[in-house]
Design a protein around this motif. Structure first.
Motif, PDB file in Angstrom:
ATOM      1  N   LEU A 121     -10.189   6.151   0.999  1.00  0.00           N
ATOM      2  CA  LEU A 121     -11.467   6.205   0.988  1.00  0.00           C
ATOM      3  C   LEU A 121     -12.382   5.185   1.909  1.00  0.00           C
ATOM      4  CD1 LEU A 121     -12.241   8.456  -2.036  1.00  0.00           C
ATOM      5  CD2 LEU A 121     -12.002   9.260   0.255  1.00  0.00           C
ATOM      6  N   LEU A 122     -12.061   3.953   1.250  1.00  0.00           N
ATOM      7  CA  LEU A 122     -13.099   2.890   1.916  1.00  0.00           C
ATOM      8  C   LEU A 122     -12.529   2.691   3.375  1.00  0.00           C
ATOM      9  CD1 LEU A 122     -13.345   0.410  -1.050  1.00  0.00           C
ATOM     10  CD2 LEU A 122     -15.135   2.081  -0.018  1.00  0.00           C
ATOM     11  N   LEU A 123     -11.172   2.626   3.657  1.00  0.00           N
ATOM     12  CA  LEU A 123     -10.660   2.224   5.071  1.00  0.00           C
ATOM     13  C   LEU A 123     -11.217   3.425   6.007  1.00  0.00           C
ATOM     14  CD1 LEU A 123      -6.943   1.064   4.621  1.00  0.00           C
ATOM     15  CD2 LEU A 123      -9.011  -0.184   5.448  1.00  0.00           C
ATOM     16  N   TYR A 164       2.951   0.661  -1.276  1.00  0.00           N
ATOM     17  CA  TYR A 164       4.071  -0.157  -1.411  1.00  0.00           C
ATOM     18  C   TYR A 164       4.591   0.160  -3.026  1.00  0.00           C
ATOM     19  CZ  TYR A 164       7.591  -3.788  -0.651  1.00  0.00           C
ATOM     20  OH  TYR A 164       8.623  -4.670  -0.471  1.00  0.00           O
ATOM     21  N   ALA A 165       3.559   0.064  -3.872  1.00  0.00           N
ATOM     22  CA  ALA A 165       3.921   0.199  -5.476  1.00  0.00           C
ATOM     23  C   ALA A 165       4.134   1.765  -5.850  1.00  0.00           C
ATOM     24  CB  ALA A 165       2.680  -0.579  -6.133  1.00  0.00           C
ATOM     25  N   ALA A 173      -6.097   3.500  -7.108  1.00  0.00           N
ATOM     26  CA  ALA A 173      -6.269   2.312  -6.200  1.00  0.00           C
ATOM     27  C   ALA A 173      -5.877   2.756  -4.847  1.00  0.00           C
ATOM     28  CB  ALA A 173      -5.195   1.163  -6.477  1.00  0.00           C
ATOM     29  N   LEU A 174      -4.948   3.570  -4.538  1.00  0.00           N
ATOM     30  CA  LEU A 174      -4.495   4.276  -3.380  1.00  0.00           C
ATOM     31  C   LEU A 174      -5.632   5.157  -2.882  1.00  0.00           C
ATOM     32  CD1 LEU A 174      -2.520   4.744  -0.907  1.00  0.00           C
ATOM     33  CD2 LEU A 174      -1.477   6.571  -2.213  1.00  0.00           C
ATOM     34  N   PHE A 221      -4.842  -1.078   0.103  1.00  0.00           N
ATOM     35  CA  PHE A 221      -4.405   0.134   0.471  1.00  0.00           C
ATOM     36  C   PHE A 221      -2.654  -0.231   0.753  1.00  0.00           C
ATOM     37  CE2 PHE A 221      -2.605   2.237   4.233  1.00  0.00           C
ATOM     38  CZ  PHE A 221      -2.560   3.870   3.854  1.00  0.00           C
ATOM     39  N   VAL A 222      -2.476  -0.994   1.303  1.00  0.00           N
ATOM     40  CA  VAL A 222      -0.885  -1.378   1.560  1.00  0.00           C
ATOM     41  C   VAL A 222      -0.393  -1.724   0.233  1.00  0.00           C
ATOM     42  CG1 VAL A 222       0.494  -2.996   2.554  1.00  0.00           C
ATOM     43  CG2 VAL A 222      -1.523  -2.263   3.731  1.00  0.00           C
TER      44      VAL A 222
END
Length: 278
Positions: A210-212, A151-152, A204-205, A146-147
């Motif tokens: 969703l998972l977090l 960032y990207a 990916a974000l 997530f981070v």
């Protein structure tokens, strides 16, 4: 800590999801460092070096936690399946061959073909079950995913819409992002490649969010994804601090910094203390 004898994914869907992170992440990382980063910061300068080191830290934790999930054996050790005399929570798992005793909070995985201690779920991206001993690494994996995606995405969005706005700021770009199949038939290879990376960044974000959003509340209440009833969800709730320690170990304050930091768990996965006990 035991190591799995065969850490490779078993199903085709697991292999494909693993390759999505295992192959595309290094490729996208190299593209970001070689193409995107120099457009923002002068190579060799402070901000270029700082951003490069941050990217290395994030990629290391994403890949490191992912590999640790796959390598750590969190299945029931048949040599330890001796229930205490006063326990009524142990049961016989008829899905094991031959049938074996299973401790509380362990469940059989038909894919891994073993009973897993404090089983949470079978993860597609690691191709293995998430349980007692690798739950910490799974949470680290999705956190840093997530981070790293945030960032990207900040850098990629500025690069695509502002720095390279004359190339990408048009209706066709938006159409390609909403319908990735158009990348195969329109535009140059280079521009389509960057749009593919940008789409994967967004994916990916979304995956990390969703998972977090799903797993963090479960961890905070001391449960697992397999809990279905209200009673089972609250049965092992020891308070936020002790629930976090159950997942991240006794050195949880620094364990999140790297999968290489050892942090012993307070529970063995076979004998669960009453939440009221210290």
């Amino acid at each position: 800590m035991r190591i799995r004898s065969n850490p490779l994914p078993r199903r085709l869907v697991d292999v494909l999801c693993f390759l999505l992170i295992g192959i595309f992440l290094p490729v996208v990382f190299m593209f970001e460092i070689v193409v995107v980063l120099p457009a923002f910061h002068e190579p060799g300068g402070f901000f270029h070096t700082f951003t490069f080191l941050m990217a290395m830290f994030l990629v290391f934790n994403i890949k490191g936690n992912m590999i640790a999930c796959m390598m750590v054996d969190t299945s029931v050790d048949v040599k330890k399946v001796e229930p205490p005399a006063d326990s009524l929570d142990w049961r016989e798992c008829t899905e094991c061959t031959p049938p074996r005793l299973a401790p509380p909070r362990s469940w059989h995985c038909k894919i891994c073909k073993v009973c897993v201690l404090k089983r949470d779920h079978h993860c597609l991206y690691t191709g293995c079950c998430i349980g007692l001993r690798n739950h910490r690494f799974f949470m680290g994996f999705i956190f840093y995913l997530f981070v790293g995606s945030v960032y990207a995405l900040v850098y990629n969005s500025i690069y695509m819409w502002i720095i390279q706005g004359h190339v990408y700021c048009n209706w066709l770009t938006l159409l390609k992002l909403t319908c990735p199949m158009l990348l195969l038939v329109t535009g140059s290879l280079w521009s389509n490649l960057y749009l593919l990376f940008y789409s994967l960044n967004i994916l990916a974000l979304a995956y990390g969010v969703l998972l977090l959003g799903y797993h963090v509340p479960i961890v905070l209440r001391g449960g697992v994804s397999a809990d279905r009833t209200k009673e089972s969800k609250l049965k092992y709730d020891r308070g936020v601090y002790r629930n976090l320690r159950t997942v991240f170990g006794n050195r949880m304050h620094i364990a999140w910094l790297s999968p290489l930091i050892r942090s012993d768990l307070p529970d063995d996965g076979y004998h669960w203390r009453d939440p009221k006990d210290n």
